[in-house]
Design an enzyme around this catalytic site. Sequence first.
Site, PDB file in Angstrom:
ATOM      1  N   GLY A   1      -8.375   0.800  -0.660  1.00  0.00           N
ATOM      2  CA  GLY A   1      -8.309   1.385  -1.993  1.00  0.00           C
ATOM      3  C   GLY A   1      -9.211   2.588  -2.056  1.00  0.00           C
ATOM      4  O   GLY A   1     -10.106   2.758  -1.231  1.00  0.00           O
TER       5      GLY A   1
ATOM      6  N   GLY B   1     -13.183   4.229   4.951  1.00  0.00           N
ATOM      7  CA  GLY B   1     -13.555   3.072   5.762  1.00  0.00           C
ATOM      8  C   GLY B   1     -15.000   2.600   5.702  1.00  0.00           C
ATOM      9  O   GLY B   1     -15.430   1.864   6.585  1.00  0.00           O
TER      10      GLY B   1
ATOM     11  N   SER C   1     -11.640   9.726   2.225  1.00  0.00           N
ATOM     12  CA  SER C   1     -10.510   8.802   2.292  1.00  0.00           C
ATOM     13  C   SER C   1      -9.279   9.544   2.821  1.00  0.00           C
ATOM     14  O   SER C   1      -9.021  10.683   2.439  1.00  0.00           O
ATOM     15  CB  SER C   1     -10.241   8.269   0.887  1.00  0.00           C
ATOM     16  OG  SER C   1      -8.961   7.724   0.840  1.00  0.00           O
ATOM     17  N   SER C   2      -8.526   8.877   3.680  1.00  0.00           N
ATOM     18  CA  SER C   2      -7.364   9.554   4.281  1.00  0.00           C
ATOM     19  C   SER C   2      -6.287   9.869   3.242  1.00  0.00           C
ATOM     20  O   SER C   2      -5.411  10.697   3.485  1.00  0.00           O
ATOM     21  CB  SER C   2      -6.781   8.699   5.417  1.00  0.00           C
ATOM     22  OG  SER C   2      -6.600   7.385   4.962  1.00  0.00           O
ATOM     23  N   ASP C   3      -6.363   9.239   2.060  1.00  0.00           N
ATOM     24  CA  ASP C   3      -5.392   9.537   1.004  1.00  0.00           C
ATOM     25  C   ASP C   3      -5.779  10.759   0.173  1.00  0.00           C
ATOM     26  O   ASP C   3      -5.088  11.063  -0.822  1.00  0.00           O
ATOM     27  CB  ASP C   3      -5.223   8.319   0.076  1.00  0.00           C
ATOM     28  CG  ASP C   3      -4.534   7.166   0.778  1.00  0.00           C
ATOM     29  OD1 ASP C   3      -3.572   7.429   1.520  1.00  0.00           O
ATOM     30  OD2 ASP C   3      -4.964   6.019   0.596  1.00  0.00           O
TER      31      ASP C   3
ATOM     32  N   HIS D   1      -6.162   4.389  -6.347  1.00  0.00           N
ATOM     33  CA  HIS D   1      -5.102   3.842  -5.492  1.00  0.00           C
ATOM     34  C   HIS D   1      -5.564   2.504  -4.947  1.00  0.00           C
ATOM     35  O   HIS D   1      -6.677   2.394  -4.436  1.00  0.00           O
ATOM     36  CB  HIS D   1      -4.826   4.819  -4.345  1.00  0.00           C
ATOM     37  CG  HIS D   1      -3.932   4.265  -3.291  1.00  0.00           C
ATOM     38  ND1 HIS D   1      -2.668   3.765  -3.567  1.00  0.00           N
ATOM     39  CD2 HIS D   1      -4.098   4.118  -1.948  1.00  0.00           C
ATOM     40  CE1 HIS D   1      -2.108   3.342  -2.441  1.00  0.00           C
ATOM     41  NE2 HIS D   1      -2.949   3.540  -1.448  1.00  0.00           N
TER      42      HIS D   1
ATOM     43  N   HIS E   1      -4.000  -1.511  -3.177  1.00  0.00           N
ATOM     44  CA  HIS E   1      -2.862  -2.301  -2.704  1.00  0.00           C
ATOM     45  C   HIS E   1      -2.914  -3.652  -3.419  1.00  0.00           C
ATOM     46  O   HIS E   1      -2.726  -4.699  -2.805  1.00  0.00           O
ATOM     47  CB  HIS E   1      -2.920  -2.480  -1.191  1.00  0.00           C
ATOM     48  CG  HIS E   1      -2.622  -1.224  -0.427  1.00  0.00           C
ATOM     49  ND1 HIS E   1      -2.234  -1.223   0.880  1.00  0.00           N
ATOM     50  CD2 HIS E   1      -2.630   0.077  -0.799  1.00  0.00           C
ATOM     51  CE1 HIS E   1      -2.039   0.032   1.292  1.00  0.00           C
ATOM     52  NE2 HIS E   1      -2.283   0.837   0.296  1.00  0.00           N
TER      53      HIS E   1
ATOM     54  N   ASP F   1       1.266  -1.237 -24.518  1.00  0.00           N
ATOM     55  CA  ASP F   1      -0.022  -0.689 -24.955  1.00  0.00           C
ATOM     56  C   ASP F   1      -0.520   0.417 -24.020  1.00  0.00           C
ATOM     57  O   ASP F   1      -1.267   1.293 -24.444  1.00  0.00           O
ATOM     58  CB  ASP F   1      -1.093  -1.798 -24.984  1.00  0.00           C
ATOM     59  CG  ASP F   1      -0.979  -2.674 -26.221  1.00  0.00           C
ATOM     60  OD1 ASP F   1      -0.397  -2.225 -27.220  1.00  0.00           O
ATOM     61  OD2 ASP F   1      -1.490  -3.811 -26.174  1.00  0.00           O
TER      62      ASP F   1
ATOM     63  N   HIS G   1       4.922   1.085  -0.270  1.00  0.00           N
ATOM     64  CA  HIS G   1       3.487   1.326  -0.085  1.00  0.00           C
ATOM     65  C   HIS G   1       2.715   0.579  -1.181  1.00  0.00           C
ATOM     66  O   HIS G   1       2.458  -0.615  -1.017  1.00  0.00           O
ATOM     67  CB  HIS G   1       3.238   2.847  -0.064  1.00  0.00           C
ATOM     68  CG  HIS G   1       1.830   3.234   0.192  1.00  0.00           C
ATOM     69  ND1 HIS G   1       1.443   4.543   0.328  1.00  0.00           N
ATOM     70  CD2 HIS G   1       0.692   2.514   0.304  1.00  0.00           C
ATOM     71  CE1 HIS G   1       0.138   4.602   0.550  1.00  0.00           C
ATOM     72  NE2 HIS G   1      -0.331   3.385   0.527  1.00  0.00           N
TER      73      HIS G   1
ATOM     74  N   TYR H   1      -5.532   2.427 -33.482  1.00  0.00           N
ATOM     75  CA  TYR H   1      -6.118   1.205 -32.919  1.00  0.00           C
ATOM     76  C   TYR H   1      -7.598   1.435 -32.645  1.00  0.00           C
ATOM     77  O   TYR H   1      -8.001   2.516 -32.229  1.00  0.00           O
ATOM     78  CB  TYR H   1      -5.392   0.874 -31.617  1.00  0.00           C
ATOM     79  CG  TYR H   1      -5.889  -0.352 -30.907  1.00  0.00           C
ATOM     80  CD1 TYR H   1      -5.364  -1.614 -31.193  1.00  0.00           C
ATOM     81  CD2 TYR H   1      -6.882  -0.250 -29.952  1.00  0.00           C
ATOM     82  CE1 TYR H   1      -5.822  -2.736 -30.538  1.00  0.00           C
ATOM     83  CE2 TYR H   1      -7.348  -1.375 -29.290  1.00  0.00           C
ATOM     84  CZ  TYR H   1      -6.817  -2.617 -29.575  1.00  0.00           C
ATOM     85  OH  TYR H   1      -7.267  -3.716 -28.927  1.00  0.00           O
TER      86      TYR H   1
HETATM   87 ZN   LIG Z   1      -2.428   2.888   0.430  1.00  0.00          ZN
END
Ligand SMILES: [Zn+2]
Length: 233
Positions: A28, A46, A74-76, A95, A97, A120, A169, A227
């Site tokens: 994540g 990592g 992060s590789s993302d 992000h 999983h 909501d 994914h 609200y």
């Molecule tokens: Zn991922």
Amino acid sequence: MLIKTLREEVLDANLELVRRGLVLYTFGNASGIDRAQALVAIKPSGVPYEKLTPEDMVISDLDGKVVEGNLRPSSDLPTHLELYKLFPNIGGVAHTHSEFATAWAQAEKPIPCLGTTHADSFHGPVPVTPRLNAEEIEGDYERETGVVIGRTFAKLDPDSIPAVLVAGHAPFCWGHSPAQAAHNAVILEYVARMACHTLTINAESRPLARELHDKHFLRKHGRNSYYGQVKVQ
Ligand SMILES: [Zn+2]
């Protein structure tokens, strides 16, 4: 040190994903953007969460060039950067999983709005992207993941549906801040789990009526929301 407050916010958002059980090991990442300086802070790749400090967050420009930090991002990161370019109002991306949202992504099914908990936070079904083709996977895969999310939102409003399921994914969520992006990731997982249970109990369950969906989303979001407590400007 660049963007100290944003580093702390990004670390908090990453830790929130762990606290809420959305992240197994290091699966994540959350990031945040300083729009004025065009800099993004993201979790390093990592590194165990319990060891992370604000100083460990990696600072990148919008082209993915690391401008501060000794660790690899992060590789993302290229997916996050693409989302910041595509969606000008967002300030954070998360992000994970997480189990149920990822199950919907793997099933390549949008999450229908079956109740007010969904309504909501998400003003419509949570969409699923088309699959990436071989060329996109073998090329600039992480950036292409952002591009396919953009294509999926060609006719959708990312400010009122702050999440997507990437086919095969997992989910990406966003918000006006890193904390809001993490919050939306937590709500998405809850909604994904309940939708799964609802359809298990009754496979014929119908989406919420449009009027009730609109009522719940619009009383919390937008110009005429009412609200919660009155906000002091
Ligand atoms: Zn991922």
